[in-house]
Design an enzyme around this catalytic site. Sequence first.
Site, short mmCIF file in Angstrom:
data_model
loop_
_atom_site.label_atom_id
_atom_site.label_comp_id
_atom_site.label_asym_id
_atom_site.label_seq_id
_atom_site.Cartn_x
_atom_site.Cartn_y
_atom_site.Cartn_z
N GLU A 86 0.83 -1.20 0.00
CA GLU A 86 0.00 0.00 0.00
C GLU A 86 0.86 1.25 0.00
OE1 GLU A 86 -3.11 -1.82 3.31
OE2 GLU A 86 -1.78 -0.17 3.84
N CYS A 334 -9.55 -1.45 2.50
CA CYS A 334 -8.41 -1.77 1.63
C CYS A 334 -7.39 -2.65 2.34
CB CYS A 334 -7.72 -0.49 1.20
SG CYS A 334 -8.26 0.09 -0.38
#
Length: 357
Positions: A86, A334
């Site tokens: 990420e 996420c």
Amino acid sequence: MPAPISIYDTHGLDALRAEARFDPQLTRNLQSKLLRQFVADETALHGYPVSDRIALHTLELFRRCDSAVDGASKLLLRTAAGMLIEAVILRIETGRSTLCVSSQVGCGAACDFCATGKMGIARNLQADEIVDQVLQAGQMLVAEGRRLRNIVFMGMGEPFHNEEQLFRALEMLTSREFFNHSPGKILVSTVGVADAMVRCARRFPAVNLALSLHSARQDVRETLIPLANKYPLEALRSTIVEINAIQAPSTTLMIEYLMLAGVNDASADAEALIAWLDGLNVHVNLIPYNPIDDAPHLVGSDRPTCKAFADQLKGAGLKTTVRHSLGNDIAAACGQLVRQENRVIARQAEGVNRGAR
Ligand code: SAH
């Protein structure tokens, strides 16, 4: 077709130029347009003679999650090995933005409050995978008319468990040849790998450091951070003294302090912190806790407690701020996806390795 040449491989690019016989300035222009101006790939490659021989990226954008509330974006990027990492864009004020980058897939530090630590995987990223997060985010921001201002190593991973690639990435980010990013606008956050913090300060004195302290009481810190045992508070305190002496007085080391109800947020905890920080050049940043599924026993401190804690520190003369947390709505959704995907890939990779043996 020979293997593509990386945009960071200046020797390779020079050899290519000699082979295809074109103006060396075209290579410099390509690096400048891409790495310093963050123009789109096609625009940067426009007019470059052998564009099909160049590799611009090491990561593939897998998904982008935009916050519905505060303008944060989480980029899920896939490495060549198939793992997801990420990078988070924080659009803080008009035009100014901060990028939070990952230094590893997963993390071996296993802190009790951290979703990455619960992933149970720790793989190092290569320097060109670290800086590609900057390139891709920089390109997105420039396309929006914004500029990337700050780069913080607060994504997945413990940067100092990947010291060699971290240092290479810092070289690339700050070198004039590549990103030419101001070292004063880069921050490396660590769980407290004392010796590596000092090496970083020596080699990159203008790069900012942050220590995830979370408690100035050794027993409490050990319950939150397993590595606190290896790098005890006493050692960390002398480390800060040493770093303060290396860095310019204008560079303040940041102390990150997660506010956890009933764990580290009492007045006595503030007292312990004040005593521990006495005489150090630091800035305290109190962090609101983002709850994670794997730590149901931890709850964030409420606002009045955070304020009282901050006031107590300020009253003792410490520079203190309370972090405004962005992207909470995308963090959970996420983050879960990344963990599930990586577990599957890691299991497949282990299966392949076993099969090969
Ligand atoms: N390994 C490095 C950098 C990654 S974590 C480090 O430990 O500093 C970046 C920051 O986010 C650290 O201060 C970490 O303690 C904090 N953090 C981790 N989990 C969190 C959570 N659930 N809520 C709020 N902050 C968290």
